[in-house]
Motif scaffolding. Structure first.
Motif, PDB file in Angstrom:
ATOM      1  N   LEU A   1      -6.112   1.186 -13.362  1.00  0.00           N
ATOM      2  CA  LEU A   1      -6.763   1.765 -12.182  1.00  0.00           C
ATOM      3  C   LEU A   1      -7.810   2.802 -12.581  1.00  0.00           C
ATOM      4  CD1 LEU A   1      -3.636   2.201  -9.887  1.00  0.00           C
ATOM      5  CD2 LEU A   1      -5.412   0.449  -9.718  1.00  0.00           C
ATOM      6  N   THR A   2      -7.482   3.625 -13.549  1.00  0.00           N
ATOM      7  CA  THR A   2      -8.428   4.638 -14.023  1.00  0.00           C
ATOM      8  C   THR A   2      -9.648   3.975 -14.651  1.00  0.00           C
ATOM      9  OG1 THR A   2      -6.653   6.234 -14.390  1.00  0.00           O
ATOM     10  CG2 THR A   2      -8.717   6.600 -15.587  1.00  0.00           C
ATOM     11  N   ARG A   3      -9.408   2.984 -15.494  1.00  0.00           N
ATOM     12  CA  ARG A   3     -10.504   2.278 -16.171  1.00  0.00           C
ATOM     13  C   ARG A   3     -11.412   1.588 -15.148  1.00  0.00           C
ATOM     14  NH1 ARG A   3     -10.801   0.890 -21.455  1.00  0.00           N
ATOM     15  NH2 ARG A   3      -8.597   1.202 -21.810  1.00  0.00           N
ATOM     16  N   ALA A   4     -10.812   1.026 -14.106  1.00  0.00           N
ATOM     17  CA  ALA A   4     -11.584   0.315 -13.076  1.00  0.00           C
ATOM     18  C   ALA A   4     -12.167   1.273 -12.037  1.00  0.00           C
ATOM     19  CB  ALA A   4     -10.703  -0.722 -12.387  1.00  0.00           C
ATOM     20  N   ASN A   5     -11.672   2.505 -12.032  1.00  0.00           N
ATOM     21  CA  ASN A   5     -12.094   3.514 -11.057  1.00  0.00           C
ATOM     22  C   ASN A   5     -11.823   3.045  -9.617  1.00  0.00           C
ATOM     23  OD1 ASN A   5     -13.106   6.036 -10.351  1.00  0.00           O
ATOM     24  ND2 ASN A   5     -15.184   5.236 -10.095  1.00  0.00           N
ATOM     25  N   VAL A   6     -10.607   2.553  -9.409  1.00  0.00           N
ATOM     26  CA  VAL A   6     -10.202   2.107  -8.071  1.00  0.00           C
ATOM     27  C   VAL A   6      -8.820   2.673  -7.747  1.00  0.00           C
ATOM     28  CG1 VAL A   6     -11.543  -0.039  -8.218  1.00  0.00           C
ATOM     29  CG2 VAL A   6      -9.133  -0.062  -8.836  1.00  0.00           C
ATOM     30  N   SER A   7      -8.460   2.610  -6.485  1.00  0.00           N
ATOM     31  CA  SER A   7      -7.165   3.128  -6.036  1.00  0.00           C
ATOM     32  C   SER A   7      -6.070   2.072  -6.174  1.00  0.00           C
ATOM     33  CB  SER A   7      -7.259   3.552  -4.570  1.00  0.00           C
ATOM     34  OG  SER A   7      -7.421   2.401  -3.755  1.00  0.00           O
ATOM     35  N   ARG A   8      -4.847   2.537  -6.118  1.00  0.00           N
ATOM     36  CA  ARG A   8      -3.699   1.625  -6.154  1.00  0.00           C
ATOM     37  C   ARG A   8      -3.751   0.675  -4.953  1.00  0.00           C
ATOM     38  NH1 ARG A   8       0.966   1.328  -8.937  1.00  0.00           N
ATOM     39  NH2 ARG A   8       0.518   3.249 -10.040  1.00  0.00           N
ATOM     40  N   GLY A   9      -4.173   1.195  -3.807  1.00  0.00           N
ATOM     41  CA  GLY A   9      -4.303   0.356  -2.617  1.00  0.00           C
ATOM     42  C   GLY A   9      -5.296  -0.775  -2.828  1.00  0.00           C
ATOM     43  N   ALA A  10      -6.397  -0.493  -3.500  1.00  0.00           N
ATOM     44  CA  ALA A  10      -7.400  -1.534  -3.785  1.00  0.00           C
ATOM     45  C   ALA A  10      -6.802  -2.610  -4.684  1.00  0.00           C
ATOM     46  CB  ALA A  10      -8.628  -0.926  -4.435  1.00  0.00           C
ATOM     47  N   LEU A  11      -6.001  -2.174  -5.651  1.00  0.00           N
ATOM     48  CA  LEU A  11      -5.341  -3.144  -6.526  1.00  0.00           C
ATOM     49  C   LEU A  11      -4.475  -4.096  -5.714  1.00  0.00           C
ATOM     50  CD1 LEU A  11      -4.318  -4.215  -9.331  1.00  0.00           C
ATOM     51  CD2 LEU A  11      -2.524  -2.499  -9.136  1.00  0.00           C
ATOM     52  N   TYR A  12      -3.652  -3.535  -4.840  1.00  0.00           N
ATOM     53  CA  TYR A  12      -2.736  -4.371  -4.071  1.00  0.00           C
ATOM     54  C   TYR A  12      -3.435  -5.154  -2.963  1.00  0.00           C
ATOM     55  CZ  TYR A  12       0.987  -2.389  -6.806  1.00  0.00           C
ATOM     56  OH  TYR A  12       1.802  -2.027  -7.858  1.00  0.00           O
ATOM     57  N   ASP A  13      -4.630  -4.720  -2.562  1.00  0.00           N
ATOM     58  CA  ASP A  13      -5.421  -5.529  -1.636  1.00  0.00           C
ATOM     59  C   ASP A  13      -5.897  -6.820  -2.317  1.00  0.00           C
ATOM     60  OD1 ASP A  13      -5.220  -3.833   0.515  1.00  0.00           O
ATOM     61  OD2 ASP A  13      -7.187  -2.903   0.213  1.00  0.00           O
ATOM     62  N   HIS A  14      -6.159  -6.728  -3.620  1.00  0.00           N
ATOM     63  CA  HIS A  14      -6.682  -7.875  -4.373  1.00  0.00           C
ATOM     64  C   HIS A  14      -5.576  -8.691  -5.047  1.00  0.00           C
ATOM     65  CE1 HIS A  14     -10.424  -5.706  -3.847  1.00  0.00           C
ATOM     66  NE2 HIS A  14     -11.047  -6.814  -4.194  1.00  0.00           N
ATOM     67  N   PHE A  15      -4.588  -7.997  -5.570  1.00  0.00           N
ATOM     68  CA  PHE A  15      -3.524  -8.652  -6.340  1.00  0.00           C
ATOM     69  C   PHE A  15      -2.193  -8.042  -5.918  1.00  0.00           C
ATOM     70  CE2 PHE A  15      -7.388  -8.175  -8.860  1.00  0.00           C
ATOM     71  CZ  PHE A  15      -7.729  -9.503  -9.052  1.00  0.00           C
ATOM     72  N   GLY A  16      -1.218  -8.847  -5.665  1.00  0.00           N
ATOM     73  CA  GLY A  16       0.057  -8.362  -5.160  1.00  0.00           C
ATOM     74  C   GLY A  16       0.937  -7.672  -6.172  1.00  0.00           C
ATOM     75  N   SER A  17       0.620  -7.869  -7.465  1.00  0.00           N
ATOM     76  CA  SER A  17       1.478  -7.311  -8.504  1.00  0.00           C
ATOM     77  C   SER A  17       0.742  -7.356  -9.845  1.00  0.00           C
ATOM     78  CB  SER A  17       2.766  -8.131  -8.622  1.00  0.00           C
ATOM     79  OG  SER A  17       2.463  -9.452  -9.050  1.00  0.00           O
ATOM     80  N   LYS A  18       1.333  -6.723 -10.843  1.00  0.00           N
ATOM     81  CA  LYS A  18       0.794  -6.778 -12.201  1.00  0.00           C
ATOM     82  C   LYS A  18       0.782  -8.225 -12.681  1.00  0.00           C
ATOM     83  CE  LYS A  18       1.840  -4.934 -16.813  1.00  0.00           C
ATOM     84  NZ  LYS A  18       2.800  -4.111 -17.562  1.00  0.00           N
TER      85      LYS A  18
END
Length: 106
Positions: free
Chosen positions: A34-51
């Motif tokens: 998330l830090t490397r991508a400069n995005v929030s955890r919410g943005a991650l889960y909007d795009h991908f449901g899990s690791k």
């Protein structure tokens, strides 16, 4: 708005590919991605449901880039040995997970 979502998704894919290559899947931390991508955890889960889903998307994206890079070598006019050498060279260029060498150890 859709363009922004695409940029966010691509940033996550690249950050995850770099991190999975750097430390391996098991040791990769979502916080680092998330830090490397400069995005929030919410943005991650909007795009991908899990690791796991993120990792599968990284694999698919890398595979698609590699197939695209190899496609010209599969033309019938190219001798098989030349095609194999070319594909081998592209594997070195695209590397694990399709991460270009410049992005592997930032």
């Amino acid at each position: 708005m859709q363009k922004r979502a695409e940029i966010t998704g691509e940033a996550l894919l690249l950050a995850a590919a770099v991190e999975f290559t750097r430390v391996c899947y098991a040791d990769a931390r979502l916080e680092t991605i998330l830090t490397r991508a400069n995005v929030s955890r919410g943005a991650l889960y909007d795009h991908f449901g899990s690791k796991e889903e993120l990792a599968r998307a990284v694999i698919e994206a890398g595979s698609a880039r590699f197939r695209g890079a190899c496609r010209p070598l599969l033309a019938p006019r190219i001798p098989a040995l030349e095609a194999l050498i070319g594909i081998s060279g592209r594997q070195r260029c695209h590397g694990p997970g399709g991460v270009p060498p410049a992005h592997r150890n930032p």
